[in-house]
Design an enzyme around this catalytic site. Structure first.
Site, short mmCIF file in Angstrom:
data_model
loop_
_atom_site.label_atom_id
_atom_site.label_comp_id
_atom_site.label_asym_id
_atom_site.label_seq_id
_atom_site.Cartn_x
_atom_site.Cartn_y
_atom_site.Cartn_z
N LYS A 204 0.82 -1.22 0.00
CA LYS A 204 0.00 0.00 0.00
C LYS A 204 0.85 1.26 0.00
O LYS A 204 0.48 2.27 -0.61
CB LYS A 204 -0.98 0.02 1.16
N GLU B 82 -5.08 -6.08 -4.79
CA GLU B 82 -6.17 -6.34 -3.83
C GLU B 82 -5.66 -6.43 -2.40
O GLU B 82 -6.29 -5.94 -1.46
CB GLU B 82 -6.87 -7.64 -4.20
N VAL C 52 -5.18 -3.39 0.44
CA VAL C 52 -6.25 -2.75 1.23
C VAL C 52 -7.13 -3.81 1.88
O VAL C 52 -7.72 -4.64 1.19
CB VAL C 52 -7.13 -1.84 0.34
N ILE D 59 -10.01 -9.09 2.67
CA ILE D 59 -11.33 -8.64 2.20
C ILE D 59 -11.22 -8.22 0.72
O ILE D 59 -10.40 -7.36 0.40
CB ILE D 59 -11.82 -7.40 3.00
N GLU E 88 3.22 -3.15 12.92
CA GLU E 88 4.47 -3.04 12.18
C GLU E 88 5.57 -2.77 13.20
O GLU E 88 5.31 -2.36 14.33
CB GLU E 88 4.41 -1.86 11.20
N ASP F 188 -0.62 4.05 7.95
CA ASP F 188 -0.97 2.80 7.27
C ASP F 188 -2.42 2.87 6.77
O ASP F 188 -2.72 2.49 5.63
CB ASP F 188 -0.78 1.62 8.25
N LYS G 218 -3.93 3.05 2.67
CA LYS G 218 -5.03 2.24 2.14
C LYS G 218 -6.17 3.15 1.66
O LYS G 218 -6.82 2.88 0.65
CB LYS G 218 -5.51 1.27 3.22
N GLY H 268 -2.24 -10.57 8.09
CA GLY H 268 -1.89 -11.95 8.43
C GLY H 268 -1.51 -12.76 7.20
O GLY H 268 -1.88 -12.44 6.08
#
Ligand code: HSE
Length: 450
Positions: free
Chosen positions: A122, A146, A149, A153, A207, A218, A222, A319
């Protein structure tokens, strides 16, 4: 023509034709290992479903000794990323190096060679998105992102496929698992910020160092990717007013709770009369709104389109396997696009529809606010504050004064109706200068989604 609404099967005379797609992965860290594990586990299923067989052909990392808990065939691992990009047997590149240095070099080089690039980066897109989307278009290939962000999801795919017929009116996102985890535990357990941050680090959510998480950057990275796709041009980071949750006190969480609200670090993206409104900030949200129920390290994105109305997407925002799942989805889409000779995919065209966008000035944004004041507990204090707020066109929705707990001063919590940001700034400045004012006021947005 861009066409990539899904992975198409390949059939000849009614029989499925299997095609291998050879993948080069740059970066064998947490997400890289998740991608390899996911393909090892479900690659055959993906092949059955699509006719495209994903083959992890090369994996580059400076450290190829550490045990990642999975094995790859001999000859797959290398320390030379450029050799993977240049390898004619590699169909597409997955950039999971992170950062904006060599990751940018690798990405641009792969695109120049006409190879599609899949990235979870990102920060790279937020800082160098325009250059990267242009390079993809110029080289008749794609960049797919994908996983950048919302982790697992599929929010960008939802925007550019399921919601393609909508003008996006607003997006509200909880996009940082670390911050959401901290806020959830502060509320549930009444523990101080620093103690929970240490737990978030131990659990691997944050992080290292955690500044990008807790200072909101962060989430802002996004948010600019989401806003770019929603409104059709790369959005620069400085268009986003960014405030994190560092130093948020338990008092704010408790006050919000008493008044029927929860505090969330929100990305707020809106079409505000043709101008883009964009901010990342801790905000009070009504407990009755679905976004308030997103707890722990989960992410959620609430999107309102002019045709579909309200939609919401929820899942693990970080994750190894959740982010790996998003990368794998992009690999399969990029493979289908390549085999169908799509050229420039929708993930690129949507970012380059317009030459630029207009942005709302932060001063003019109208919002509701929560204000916590500390006032000398003596006649006239409240009156002076109310006079200032009134003079700045700030109307009070509710006001609560608590019993004083510090010497001479009492906490006063004010919830306002909508007013302009510039008026809030000026009013708070005046209140600070009053002889009845104690500790500095705390102000946060209150978002009621009206
Ligand atoms: N540190 C990030 C988070 C990981 O807590 O959500 C994904 O960007």
């Amino acid at each position: 023509m861009p066409f990539n609404y899904g992975c198409a099967s390949f059939f000849t005379n009614g029989k499925q034709v299997m095609k291998d797609i050879r993948i080069g992965i740059l970066g064998f860290g947490t997400v890289g290992a998740g991608v390899v594990e996911g393909i090892q586990r479900n690659g055959a299923l993906m092949a059955e479903r699509t006719g495209i067989n994903p083959v992890v052909a090369r994996v580059a990392d400076l450290d190829i000794e550490t045990d990642r808990g999975i094995t790859v065939p001999d000859g797959v691992l290398t320390t030379d990323a450029m050799s993977v990009i240049a390898d004619e047997g590699i169909d597409l590149i997955v950039e999971l190096v992170g950062g904006t240095g060599v990751a940018r070099t690798f990405t641009l080089e792969a695109l120049r060679q006409g190879k599609p690039v899949i990235t979870a980066n990102k920060a790279l897109l937020a800082d160098h998105g325009e250059e990267i989307y242009q390079a993809a278009r110029e080289n008749n290939t794609g960049i797919y992102y994908e996983a950048a962000v919302g982790g697992g999801i599929p929010i960008l795919r939802s925007q550019r496929a399921g919601l393609i017929g909508n003008r996006i009116e607003s997006i509200y996102g909880i996009l940082n698992g670390t911050c959401n985890y901290i806020l959830t535990r502060m509320e549930r357990e009444g523990l101080p910020f620093d103690e929970i941050l240490a737990d978030a680090q131990a659990l691997g959510y944050a992080e290292t160092p955690p500044d990008l998480d807790i200072d909101g950057d962060d989430t802002a990275h996004k948010a600019v990717v989401l806003a770019s796709m929603a409104y059709g041009a790369p959005v620069p980071m400085d268009a986003c007013t960014t405030k994190g949750i560092r130093g948020l006190s338990e008092s704010e969480i408790a006050n919000a709770d008493e008044m029927g609200y929860r505090i969330k670090l929100l990305a707020i993206i809106k079409d505000n009369a043709g101008k883009v409104e964009l901010s990342v900030e801790p905000a009070l949200v009504p407990k009755t709104h679905m976004i308030a129920s997103v707890d722990d390290a989960f992410n959620a994105v609430f999107v309102k389109g002019d045709i579909v109305d309200d939609t919401m997407y929820y899942g693990r925002g970080a994750g190894r396997l959740p982010t790996g799942s998003a990368v794998i989805g992009d690999i399969m889409e990029a493979a289908a696009d390549k085999l169908h000779e799509v050229g420039t995919p929708v993930s690129v065209t949507m970012m380059l529809q317009k030459d630029g966008l207009e942005y709302c000035s932060a001063d003019n944004i109208e919002k509701r606010c929560y204000i916590r004041l500390s006032l000398l507990d003596k006649p006239g204090s409240m009156g002076k504050v109310m006079e200032i707020l009134g003079r700045h066109n700030i109307s009070i929705a509710s006001v609560v004064q608590k019993e004083r707990h510090e010497e001479g001063c009492a906490p006063v919590v004010v919830l306002t109706h909508k007013a302009k940001e510039a008026e809030f700034v000026a009013a708070i400045d005046e209140i600070n200068g009053l002889d009845v004012s104690g500790a500095d006021p705390v102000r946060m947005r209150l978002e009621d989604f009206e």
